[in-house]
Scaffold this motif. Structure first.
Motif, PDB file in Angstrom:
ATOM      1  N   PRO A 176       0.975  -0.885  -0.061  1.00 56.23           N
ATOM      2  CA  PRO A 176      -0.242   0.058  -0.030  1.00 56.23           C
ATOM      3  C   PRO A 176       1.018   1.301   0.116  1.00 56.23           C
ATOM      4  O   PRO A 176       0.524   2.458  -0.313  1.00 56.23           O
ATOM      5  CB  PRO A 176      -0.869  -0.114   1.241  1.00 56.23           C
ATOM      6  CG  PRO A 176      -0.134  -0.969   2.145  1.00 56.23           C
ATOM      7  CD  PRO A 176       0.505  -2.035   1.321  1.00 56.23           C
ATOM      8  N   ARG A 177       2.063   1.174   0.367  1.00 48.82           N
ATOM      9  CA  ARG A 177       3.050   2.567   0.599  1.00 48.82           C
ATOM     10  C   ARG A 177       3.587   2.683  -0.933  1.00 48.82           C
ATOM     11  O   ARG A 177       3.494   3.874  -1.446  1.00 48.82           O
ATOM     12  CB  ARG A 177       4.189   2.189   1.446  1.00 48.82           C
ATOM     13  CG  ARG A 177       3.696   1.675   2.671  1.00 48.82           C
ATOM     14  CD  ARG A 177       4.974   1.309   3.618  1.00 48.82           C
ATOM     15  NE  ARG A 177       5.457   0.005   3.037  1.00 48.82           N
ATOM     16  CZ  ARG A 177       6.714  -0.728   3.606  1.00 48.82           C
ATOM     17  NH1 ARG A 177       7.391  -0.013   4.485  1.00 48.82           N
ATOM     18  NH2 ARG A 177       6.819  -1.843   2.906  1.00 48.82           N
ATOM     19  N   SER A 178       3.725   1.798  -1.664  1.00 51.39           N
ATOM     20  CA  SER A 178       3.826   1.852  -2.996  1.00 51.39           C
ATOM     21  C   SER A 178       2.924   2.543  -3.890  1.00 51.39           C
ATOM     22  O   SER A 178       2.881   3.427  -4.658  1.00 51.39           O
ATOM     23  CB  SER A 178       4.344   0.427  -3.707  1.00 51.39           C
ATOM     24  OG  SER A 178       4.498   0.460  -5.034  1.00 51.39           O
ATOM     25  N   ARG A 179       1.628   1.863  -3.371  1.00 48.01           N
ATOM     26  CA  ARG A 179       0.621   2.415  -4.436  1.00 48.01           C
ATOM     27  C   ARG A 179       0.198   3.936  -4.044  1.00 48.01           C
ATOM     28  O   ARG A 179      -0.112   4.831  -4.851  1.00 48.01           O
ATOM     29  CB  ARG A 179      -0.650   1.549  -3.997  1.00 48.01           C
ATOM     30  CG  ARG A 179      -1.985   1.802  -4.891  1.00 48.01           C
ATOM     31  CD  ARG A 179      -3.053   0.399  -4.367  1.00 48.01           C
ATOM     32  NE  ARG A 179      -3.189   0.443  -3.126  1.00 48.01           N
ATOM     33  CZ  ARG A 179      -3.007  -0.788  -2.602  1.00 48.01           C
ATOM     34  NH1 ARG A 179      -2.377  -1.325  -3.123  1.00 48.01           N
ATOM     35  NH2 ARG A 179      -3.285  -0.723  -1.216  1.00 48.01           N
ATOM     36  N   ALA A 180       0.466   4.190  -2.860  1.00 46.05           N
ATOM     37  CA  ALA A 180       0.320   5.595  -2.425  1.00 46.05           C
ATOM     38  C   ALA A 180       1.049   6.762  -2.904  1.00 46.05           C
ATOM     39  O   ALA A 180       0.805   7.659  -3.351  1.00 46.05           O
ATOM     40  CB  ALA A 180       0.035   5.735  -0.687  1.00 46.05           C
TER      41      ALA A 180
END
Length: 422
Positions: free
Chosen positions: A323-327
């Motif tokens: 999710p950190r990559s996506r954000a």
């Protein structure tokens, strides 16, 4: 090599030479497809090596068999409960592909608030609007002198470790482990680390945010507000991630009642490992190579051919995309200068999807550093500075636990005594 005949010039008995097997044999032992074997390589669970004639990869048979045994045990259920550490800081639920800081969605928190505000939330459970951290003159001067004395080729973690040690010596209150004192040290240490780093391009500090001050230590490019906001988001997303290796090292040090500077030093030491802190640097170089060669396929092929992990992919805590990559990637979409780096990242992700691997935060961090004219090592600096606040939060928790509880018993596997003295 495994095909040395008895009596070969190696002089080693056949049974002492590690037996190597092909990808197909490894897949049969593991009960998976050959593509999944390479996924294990990318996750760091297996090492591969090109065979003598360069026609494929080979694997250590004993390592493959050990992984197969672990996989069977996990499928049957754990034989014993894994050690657990009580924490009220970060929750990562299996299968959710999300994480929370003190019950609040971490991505949403980091997207709305500055790194300092996220750090205060993690430390105290209270949102301090407009929080700013200021480095005291004496520790900052000591840290700068220490950093300036290092060789020119020193890496970012070298600089930060020395800065932490110098700042600690300049703080006579470092041995006070009360909550208020540790928080005071934390609010001074984080900006001291940033202020001790050499400036790439002296710039106006802008709004005083830590991200704005860090920017001038990482790149000579103009601090476009949207780009600084993306850096601030990266810091907030990376502030903590449960019990990563460096965080566990911090808690072990805090369990022994090491002061917070020493606990952060333990975290920085663990961060030196190539499987933890250095992945952003490797992903940066990979994306630069993709742009240079005009495509992802040949670059990924070279990584796999050499038996190396493709950096920036796979995470043991997430089944899908980190999710950190996506954000962070989503924030970079609005940054024109990031277009080329994001395109390269998407192309690599398309290739890696065939192995069932999804991007992790290191890939997005590499896209940020590459597009903003930062050195490959900048990702390590961002990660270490961000995680310092999380390490302090874990130290604060550990100081409230019984001392020296991080003392597992070893499982002795050596020869049984008594043996004669050699």
């Amino acid at each position: 090599m495994s095909d040395h005949p008895p009596g070969s010039s190696s002089g080693a008995p056949v049974e002492d030479v590690p037996r190597r097997i092909t990808t197909q044999e490894a897949a049969r032992l593991l009960g998976v497809k050959p593509a999944t074997v390479y996924a294990y390589v990318s996750r760091g669970q297996l090492d591969s090596r090109r065979d003598a004639v360069g026609r494929g990869s080979t694997f250590d048979a004993a390592e493959v068999e050990a992984l197969a045994r672990r996989s069977r045990r996990e499928a049957a259920g754990p034989a014993a409960p894994e050690p657990a550490v009580r924490t009220a800081l970060t929750l990562i639920e299996p299968g959710a592909d999300r994480y929370w800081f003190r019950g609040v969605d971490a991505v949403e928190l980091a997207s709305r608030y500055s790194y300092e505000e996220v750090a205060e939330w993690l430390w105290t459970g209270t949102l301090v609007r407009g929080a700013r951290f200021t480095a005291p003159p004496e520790p900052l001067a000591a840290a700068r002198r220490a950093v300036a004395a290092l060789p020119e080729h020193s890496g970012p973690l070298d600089l930060l470790r020395v800065a932490v040690a110098a700042a600690a010596v300049a703080d006579p209150l470092r041995f006070d482990l009360s909550g208020a004192a540790v928080l005071g040290s934390a609010r001074c240490l984080v900006p001291t680390l940033v202020g001790a780093l050499p400036e790439v391009s002296p710039q106006d500090p802008g709004d005083g945010r830590l991200a704005r001050r860090l920017w001038s230590r990482l790149t000579a490019q103009e601090p476009e507000p949207a780009a600084v906001d993306a850096l601030d988001l990266a810091l907030g997303l990376l502030v903590d991630h449960d019990l990563a290796a460096s965080t566990l090292a911090v808690r072990v040090a805090a369990s022994a009642r090491a002061h917070p500077y020493a606990a952060v030093s333990a975290g920085l030491g663990a961060l030196e490992g190539p499987l933890h802190g250095a992945a952003g640097r490797l992903a940066h170089r990979m994306l630069a190579e993709v742009l240079e060669r005009g495509g992802a396929a040949p670059v990924v092929a070279e990584y796999l051919r050499a038996g190396r992990r493709v950096p920036g992919f796979g995470h043991r805590l997430y089944q899908g995309e980190d999710p950190r990559s996506r954000a962070l990637s989503g924030r970079l979409e609005g940054l024109p200068r990031a277009g080329a780096a994001l395109g390269a990242a998407r192309e690599v992700a398309g290739v890696m999807a065939r192995h069932g691997l999804h991007p992790n935060v290191d890939l997005a961090l590499a896209a940020l550093t590459l597009s903003c004219g930062m050195a490959a090592e900048a990702g390590e600096t961002v990660f270490a500075v961000a995680r310092t606040a999380g390490w302090i939060a874990h130290a604060l928790e550990e100081y409230q636990e019984p001392p020296l509880r991080m003392r597992p018993s070893g499982q002795y596997t050596g020869p049984r005594p008594p043996r004669p003295v050699p």
